[in-house]
Design an enzyme around this catalytic site. Structure first.
Site, PDB file in Angstrom:
ATOM      1  N   LYS B  81       0.871  -1.185   0.000  1.00  0.00           N
ATOM      2  CA  LYS B  81       0.000   0.000   0.000  1.00  0.00           C
ATOM      3  C   LYS B  81       0.907   1.234   0.000  1.00  0.00           C
ATOM      4  O   LYS B  81       1.971   1.234   0.640  1.00  0.00           O
ATOM      5  CB  LYS B  81      -0.852  -0.046   1.275  1.00  0.00           C
ATOM      6  CG  LYS B  81      -1.833   1.111   1.443  1.00  0.00           C
ATOM      7  CD  LYS B  81      -2.657   0.910   2.721  1.00  0.00           C
ATOM      8  CE  LYS B  81      -3.673   2.024   2.914  1.00  0.00           C
ATOM      9  NZ  LYS B  81      -4.469   1.834   4.146  1.00  0.00           N
ATOM     10  N   SER B 156      -9.443   2.102   3.514  1.00  0.00           N
ATOM     11  CA  SER B 156      -8.571   2.836   2.612  1.00  0.00           C
ATOM     12  C   SER B 156      -7.603   1.933   1.841  1.00  0.00           C
ATOM     13  O   SER B 156      -6.937   2.398   0.919  1.00  0.00           O
ATOM     14  CB  SER B 156      -7.779   3.889   3.366  1.00  0.00           C
ATOM     15  OG  SER B 156      -6.994   3.307   4.357  1.00  0.00           O
ATOM     16  N   SER B 180      -9.621  -0.198   7.751  1.00  0.00           N
ATOM     17  CA  SER B 180      -9.095  -0.104   6.390  1.00  0.00           C
ATOM     18  C   SER B 180      -8.423  -1.318   5.790  1.00  0.00           C
ATOM     19  O   SER B 180      -8.048  -1.269   4.623  1.00  0.00           O
ATOM     20  CB  SER B 180      -8.137   1.091   6.307  1.00  0.00           C
ATOM     21  OG  SER B 180      -8.882   2.277   6.445  1.00  0.00           O
TER      22      SER B 180
END
Lengths: 61, 492
Positions: B81, B156, B180
C-alpha cells in the site's frame, strides 16, 4: 504595610547527552548547519521519535 | 501447475512450487506483471509498478531457490500500500501533498518482507492519507472493485484488496486505523488481518492516527496471512509503541481443532438495522464454525453505539497532529511563488490536501482546541476506555468475537461521496476494534447478489493465533475464499 519576599528558582540545565533527546543524531555544538539533522529530526513522513534513555537518567539524577 | 492458474494460486501453493523448482520466481513475477499490465488500466489498483526492480529481485530469488536457500516467502510477488515508505520508490499516500515524495528509507515492514525474499511489484492505491472507506479520495483516481467495476473496493486499502482479488499478486500489505484492511477485504472477497496494536512496527508507515494505525497482511487465505504476519511481527527499537512480546509460530497450531472454541456474538451487531441477507450470510458462516466444534455465546458490548463518535473525534485529532508536518518547507508539495511564510503554509496545505483530509484536520483541531479539549477529546478517550472494557469483559466468556466486517456489500462508486456520515458508518463494526487495540480479521463468507461478504473475527490482545486457527478451519470446510471475480477469466 509589610511585604514578605517569596522567591522561586527555576533552573534549566542542558543534559550533556551525546545524541539528541528523540533521535540518535549527534548534537555537537558548533557543527556545520544541517549536518546533524536526521530524518526523525526533520519529522519526515513515517519517522517516529525514540526517547534517549540517558537523558532520563541525567534528568532524574 | 498450469501457468494460467498462477494468478489464482495461494502463496502457500506457490511456495511449494517455487521450492520444488517446478516454477521459477522469474516466471511467476512476469506472470503477475503481465496481469497488472492487462487488467490494471481498468481497475487502477496499482499506482506505481517497479518492473525492472521486481525482475532483478526475482532473479536473485531464483539463485537462492536454486541453492536450496529459500525461506518461507522467497520468490513471492507482493504489493505494498502506498503508505509504506519504500526507499527510492515514490510513496505518495495517494495525495498531491506527497506526489513527488521519494523516501530515502524503507519502512520496517518493507525491509522485513524484503529480507524474507518477497518481490515488490509496486505500490497500491488508497484513500488519501488513509482517510476513507472506498478508495475514492485518491489523487490518482478511484480503484474499481474487480467483482463489479461500478462498485468501490472499500478503503482505505482498496487498491491492495482489489489487486489481490484480481490476481495481481498473492500478497498485499495494508494498514487499518478504523477498518481499512478488514472492510476492503470484505468487499473484495479476500482475507485481511489487522494485528494487535503493537504487534507490527509502525516505523516508516506514514502516520494517520498514531494510537490506532496498524499494518497487516491482505491475502487469499488465512494460511497465507499467517505466513506474512510471521515476518511482519516483532518488536522494533525504532518504534516505541511496538510491543516487546513473544511472536509465536502462527502457523504451528493453525490446523488444530476448534472444538470447544467459544465464539461471542454481540447482541449489538445483530440489531434490526442489519440487512437481513447480511445477517443470514453471517449466520450461515457461524453455523460452519459450529459444525467444526465451536460454541456460540451471546455477549454484550454495551458501548458499541458510541464507537463511531469516539473514533471520529480521536482519529481526526491525532491526524491533525500527524499532518501538521506538511507545510511546504522540508518535503512534499509547495505552492508556487509563496508571498510569505503564512502564504506558504496556507496555500501549500490548501492545494496539497483533498477535501476529506481537510475535513478531518479541521474536526481534529477543533476537538483539541482550548475550551473544547475536555468536552471532546478527553471525553472521547474516556469512552474509549469503556469500549475497551466492554471487550475485556466479553472475553471472560468467550475466546473470539464474531460478526459482520461491514454493514453491506460493495456500494456503487459515487453513492456515498456526498455524505461523509454515511461513509463513516461503513466502519461501524470495525473501528471499536482499533479503539481497543485488539486483533481482527475478515474472511470471505459468501456472496450476496454476486458480491462478497466478510465474516469478522476479533481476538484477545496478541491472540492472532486463535483467529488464524478459526479462520483456517473455516477455510478448510468452506470454499468462499476460492471464489474469483469474473474478471479473473479476462486476459493473462
Amino acid at each position: 504595610m509589610s511585604w514578605e519576599v517569596v522567591m522561586g528558582l527555576e533552573v534549566h540545565l542542558q543534559l550533556a547527552t551525546e545524541s539528541k533527546i528523540f533521535s540518535g543524531a549527534a548534537n555537537q555544538f558548533g557543527a556545520e548547519p544541517n549536518e546533524q539533522a536526521c530524518a526523525v529530526d526533520l519529522g519526515m513522513p513515517g519517522m517516529l521519535p525514540v526517547l534517549n534513555a540517558q537523558a532520563i537518567r541525567y534528568a532524574v539524577m | 501447475m498450469a501457468l494460467d492458474s498462477l494468478t489464482a494460486a495461494t502463496a502457500t501453493e506457490l511456495v511449494s512450487e517455487l521450492q520444488a523448482r517446478r516454477l521459477s520466481a522469474t516466471e511467476l513475477t512476469e506472470s503477475c506483471l503481465n496481469r497488472i499490465s492487462a487488467v490494471n488500466p481498468e481497475l487502477n489498483a496499482v499506482i506505481t509498478v517497479c518492473e525492472e526492480q521486481a525482475l532483478k529481485e526475482a532473479a536473485e530469488a531464483d539463485v537462492m531457490l536454486q541453492r536450496g536457500d529459500g525461506g518461507p516467502l522467497t520468490g513471492l510477488p507482493l504489493l505494498h500500500k502506498d503508505i509504506f515508505c519504500t526507499r527510492g520508490v515514490a510513496t505518495t499516500c495517494s495525495s498531491k501533498m506527497l506526489e513527488n515524495f521519494v523516501p530515502p528509507y524503507d519502512a520496517t515492514v518493507v525491509s522485513r518482507l524484503r529480507a524474507a525474499g518477497t518481490i515488490m511489484l509496486g505500490k497500491t492505491n488508497m484513500d488519501e492519507f488513509a482517510m476513507g472507506s472506498s478508495t475514492e479520495t485518491s489523487r490518482f483516481g478511484v480503484t474499481r472493485n474487480p467483482w463489479n467495476m461500478d462498485c468501490v473496493p472499500g478503503g482505505s486499502s482498496g487498491g491492495a484488496a482489489a489487486a489481490v482479488a484480481a490476481g495481481f499478486a498473492p500478497l498485499g500489505t495494508g494498514t487499518d486505523t478504523g477498518g481499512s484492511i478488514r472492510q476492503p477485504a470484505s468487499l473484495c472477497g479476500i482475507t485481511g488481518l489487522k494485528p494487535t496494536y503493537g504487534r507490527v512496527s509502525r516505523l516508516g508507515i506514514i502516520a494517520f492516527a498514531s494510537s490506532l494505525d496498524q499494518a497487516g497482511p491482505m491475502t487469499r487465505t488465512a494460511e497465507d496471512a499467517a505466513l506474512m504476519l510471521q515476518v511482519m511481527s516483532g518488536v522494533d527499537p525504532g518504534d516505541s509503541t511496538s510491543a516487546d512480546v513473544e511472536v509465536p509460530d502462527f502457523r504451528s497450531q493453525m490446523g488444530d481443532s476448534i472444538q470447544g472454541l467459544r465464539i461471542g456474538i454481540p447482541r449489538q451487531y445483530f440489531s434490526p438495522s442489519l440487512d437481513t441477507r447480511m445477517a443470514q450470510t453471517i449466520q450461515a458462516a457461524l453455523d460452519e464454525l459450529v459444525q467444526e466444534g465451536a460454541e456460540l455465546i451471546d455477549i454484550d458490548l454495551p458501548h458499541t453505539e458510541q464507537g463511531i463518535a469516539t473514533y471520529y473525534i480521536i482519529a481526526p485529532a491525532e491526524a491533525s497532529a500527524n499532518l501538521s508536518r506538511y507545510d511546504g518547507v522540508r518535503f512534499g508539495y509547495r505552492c508556487g511563488a509563496p508571498q510569505d511564510l503564512t502564504d506558504l503554509y496556507e496555500r501549500s496545505r490548501t492545494e496539497g490536501f483533498g477535501d476529506e483530509v481537510k475535513r478531518r484536520i479541521l474536526v481534529g483541531t477543533y476537538a483539541l482546541s482550548a475550551g473544547f479539549y475536555d468536552a471532546y477529546f478527553k471525553k472521547a478517550q474516556q469512552v474509549r476506555r469503556l469500549i475497551s472494557h466492554d471487550f475485556k469483559n466479553a472475553f471472560e466468556h468467550c475466546d473470539v468475537i464474531a460478526g459482520p466486517a461491514a454493514p453491506g456489500v460493495a456500494f456503487g462508486l459515487g453513492t456515498k461521496t456526498q455524505d461523509p456520515l454515511a461513509m463513516y458508518l461503513e466502519d461501524i463494526y470495525t473501528l471499536s476494534v482499533n479503539l481497543a487495540g485488539l486483533p481482527g480479521m475478515s474472511v470471505p463468507a459468501g456472496l450476496i447478489d454476486d458480491m462478497p461478504v466478510g465474516l469478522q473475527l476479533i481476538g484477545r490482545a496478541f491472540d492472532e493465533a486463535t483467529l488464524l486457527r478459526a479462520a483456517h478451519r473455516f477455510q478448510l470446510r468452506t470454499d468462499h475464499h476460492r471464489a474469483r471475480p469474473a474478471l479473473a477469466e479476462v486476459a493473462s
